[in-house]
Design a protein around this motif. Structure first.
Motif, mmCIF file in Angstrom:
data_model
loop_
_atom_site.group_PDB
_atom_site.id
_atom_site.type_symbol
_atom_site.label_atom_id
_atom_site.label_comp_id
_atom_site.label_asym_id
_atom_site.label_seq_id
_atom_site.Cartn_x
_atom_site.Cartn_y
_atom_site.Cartn_z
ATOM 1 N N PHE A 246 0.644 -1.175 -0.129
ATOM 2 C CA PHE A 246 -0.277 0.043 0.118
ATOM 3 C C PHE A 246 0.932 1.341 -0.038
ATOM 4 N N SER A 247 0.285 2.274 -0.577
ATOM 5 C CA SER A 247 1.142 3.553 -0.636
ATOM 6 C C SER A 247 0.585 4.571 0.286
ATOM 7 N N ILE A 248 1.155 5.313 1.069
ATOM 8 C CA ILE A 248 0.853 6.196 1.918
ATOM 9 C C ILE A 248 0.603 7.514 1.566
ATOM 10 N N PRO A 249 -0.742 8.184 1.272
ATOM 11 C CA PRO A 249 -0.942 9.077 0.450
ATOM 12 C C PRO A 249 -0.918 10.238 1.350
ATOM 13 N N SER A 250 -0.766 10.494 2.566
ATOM 14 C CA SER A 250 -1.063 11.587 3.540
ATOM 15 C C SER A 250 -0.013 11.573 4.619
ATOM 16 N N GLY A 251 0.144 13.030 5.371
ATOM 17 C CA GLY A 251 0.965 12.864 6.517
ATOM 18 C C GLY A 251 0.403 12.538 7.922
ATOM 19 N N SER A 252 -0.788 11.928 7.960
ATOM 20 C CA SER A 252 -1.280 11.658 9.156
ATOM 21 C C SER A 252 -0.645 10.531 10.146
ATOM 22 N N MET A 253 0.303 9.877 9.517
ATOM 23 C CA MET A 253 1.063 9.030 10.410
ATOM 24 C C MET A 253 2.340 9.398 10.363
ATOM 25 N N GLU A 254 2.854 10.770 10.091
ATOM 26 C CA GLU A 254 4.066 11.241 10.292
ATOM 27 C C GLU A 254 4.506 11.190 12.007
ATOM 28 N N TYR B 139 -8.100 3.354 0.745
ATOM 29 C CA TYR B 139 -7.719 2.548 1.933
ATOM 30 C C TYR B 139 -6.829 3.547 2.744
ATOM 31 N N LEU B 140 -6.914 3.687 4.364
ATOM 32 C CA LEU B 140 -6.247 4.064 5.033
ATOM 33 C C LEU B 140 -5.169 3.545 5.982
ATOM 34 N N VAL B 141 -4.239 4.156 6.557
ATOM 35 C CA VAL B 141 -3.675 3.514 7.876
ATOM 36 C C VAL B 141 -3.500 4.231 9.001
ATOM 37 N N LYS B 142 -3.856 3.897 9.989
ATOM 38 C CA LYS B 142 -3.886 4.468 11.340
ATOM 39 C C LYS B 142 -3.184 3.561 12.379
ATOM 40 N N ARG B 143 -3.077 3.874 13.473
ATOM 41 C CA ARG B 143 -2.567 3.340 14.547
ATOM 42 C C ARG B 143 -3.963 2.765 15.735
ATOM 43 N N VAL B 144 -4.251 1.499 15.984
ATOM 44 C CA VAL B 144 -5.079 1.075 16.793
ATOM 45 C C VAL B 144 -4.770 1.404 18.308
ATOM 46 N N VAL C 76 -3.404 5.728 31.461
ATOM 47 C CA VAL C 76 -2.835 6.562 30.584
ATOM 48 C C VAL C 76 -2.120 5.961 29.721
ATOM 49 N N VAL C 77 -2.076 6.164 28.396
ATOM 50 C CA VAL C 77 -1.530 5.770 27.334
ATOM 51 C C VAL C 77 -0.213 6.479 26.931
ATOM 52 N N THR C 78 1.022 5.915 27.008
ATOM 53 C CA THR C 78 2.182 6.596 26.670
ATOM 54 C C THR C 78 2.494 6.644 25.328
ATOM 55 N N GLU C 79 2.755 7.577 24.600
ATOM 56 C CA GLU C 79 2.674 7.485 23.195
ATOM 57 C C GLU C 79 4.123 8.115 22.405
ATOM 58 N N PRO C 80 5.400 7.223 22.553
ATOM 59 C CA PRO C 80 6.483 8.019 22.099
ATOM 60 C C PRO C 80 6.442 8.051 20.624
ATOM 61 N N TYR C 81 5.390 7.384 19.797
ATOM 62 C CA TYR C 81 5.353 7.528 18.195
ATOM 63 C C TYR C 81 4.797 8.782 17.859
ATOM 64 N N LEU C 82 4.151 9.811 18.546
ATOM 65 C CA LEU C 82 3.528 10.963 18.425
ATOM 66 C C LEU C 82 4.488 11.995 17.482
ATOM 67 N N HIS C 83 3.863 12.531 16.669
ATOM 68 C CA HIS C 83 4.626 13.401 15.747
ATOM 69 C C HIS C 83 5.413 14.581 16.523
ATOM 70 N N PRO C 84 6.564 15.013 16.359
ATOM 71 C CA PRO C 84 6.947 16.160 17.202
ATOM 72 C C PRO C 84 6.065 17.456 17.480
ATOM 73 N N VAL D 5 -9.265 4.045 15.997
ATOM 74 C CA VAL D 5 -7.805 4.214 15.334
ATOM 75 C C VAL D 5 -7.395 5.720 15.355
ATOM 76 N N GLU D 6 -6.230 6.175 15.362
ATOM 77 C CA GLU D 6 -5.749 7.464 15.367
ATOM 78 C C GLU D 6 -4.501 7.671 14.704
ATOM 79 N N GLY D 7 -4.278 8.660 14.064
ATOM 80 C CA GLY D 7 -2.912 9.067 13.370
ATOM 81 C C GLY D 7 -1.832 9.546 14.467
ATOM 82 N N ASP D 8 -0.750 9.352 14.162
ATOM 83 C CA ASP D 8 0.529 9.425 14.779
ATOM 84 C C ASP D 8 0.802 10.849 14.832
ATOM 85 N N HIS D 9 0.275 11.527 13.882
ATOM 86 C CA HIS D 9 0.490 13.021 13.499
ATOM 87 C C HIS D 9 -0.976 13.415 14.073
ATOM 88 N N ARG D 10 -1.098 13.662 15.273
ATOM 89 C CA ARG D 10 -2.494 13.626 15.739
ATOM 90 C C ARG D 10 -3.199 14.976 15.372
#
Length: 228
Positions: free
Chosen positions: A47-55, A122-127, A148-156, A178-183
């Motif tokens: 699959f190809s990533i179309p947007s920056g929602s998981m940066e 199709y989309l890609v997000k994090r569970v 509390v959920v610790t999320e080290p993968y979040l976009h800076p 599901v939510e994107g890492d680039h919240r």
């Protein structure tokens, strides 16, 4: 006393006649297509990533491999996994048609056998949470079942809520939240809470967990066999 030895005449081996190229080529193409379909169906699908929602986990234009073998062997999604899923309805704007009828047909055919990524639905997000769990976000704190959920993968520069408070929301059975890492740049479950499933995605719409970024090579990342 001497014994005469009679040698049997040897039969000359005739060189195997090679099939003409116009016979071999269709056979080779057919075998290649069968192998591609088996890989797509049973092992990995691209699959190809179309947007920056998981940066910055995934960049625009990255090609990711989704583990189809996991879905065939009883995989169940878990919080923390990036997953690819089919648009459950209304998450993506209508994609404008590009190219002519012939190029669209060729792309569709190559996508069907796994030689090209599928279409734009199709989309890609994090569970974040699974069926039966409760998810909430207040201030900058994300909680699942009150923890509390610790999320080290979040976009800076992003925090877990990115200015959007909600919940607690109970995820329906056989669904995932599901939510994107680039919240701050992700129209995910939070934005679709008025939908029929309250923003959750049916498990039946999941293609599988992302196993790796495979292209470009300098972005190669292995998430693991289960996608985490």
């Amino acid at each position: 006393m001497s014994v005469a030895v009679t040698e049997e005449p040897t039969q000359e081996r005739r060189p195997r006649r090679r099939r003409p190229w116009y016979v071999e080529l269709p056979v080779m193409i057919t075998i290649g297509l069968v192998i591609a379909v088996l890989i797509k169906t049973c092992l990995f699908q691209m699959f190809s990533i179309p947007s920056g929602s998981m940066e910055n986990t995934l960049q625009v234009g990255d090609r990711v491999a989704v583990n189809k073998f996991a879905t065939l062997t009883g995989w169940t999604p878990e919080p923390g996994e990036p997953v690819v899923f089919k648009d459950p309805g209304g998450w993506l704007p209508p994609a404008p048609e590009s190219g002519n009828v012939l190029t669209r047909a060729v792309h569709s055919g190559l996508s069907a056998v796994g030689l090209l990524p599928p279409g734009d639905d199709y989309l890609v997000k994090r569970v974040i949470a699974t069926g039966g769990q409760t998810v909430a976000c207040h201030g900058s704190t994300l909680t699942v079942d009150g923890q509390v959920v610790t999320e080290p993968y979040l976009h800076p520069g992003d925090d877990s809520c990115a200015g959007m408070d909600f919940g607690p929301v109970t995820v329906p059975a056989d669904h995932v939240w599901v939510e994107g890492d680039h919240r701050s740049d992700s129209a995910d479950s939070r934005y679709h809470r008025d939908g029929p499933d309250g923003g959750a995605v049916p498990v039946s719409d999941l293609v599988g967990p992302t196993a790796a970024v495979v292209w470009p090579l300098d972005h190669f990342t292995w998430f693991g066999w289960s996608g985490r």
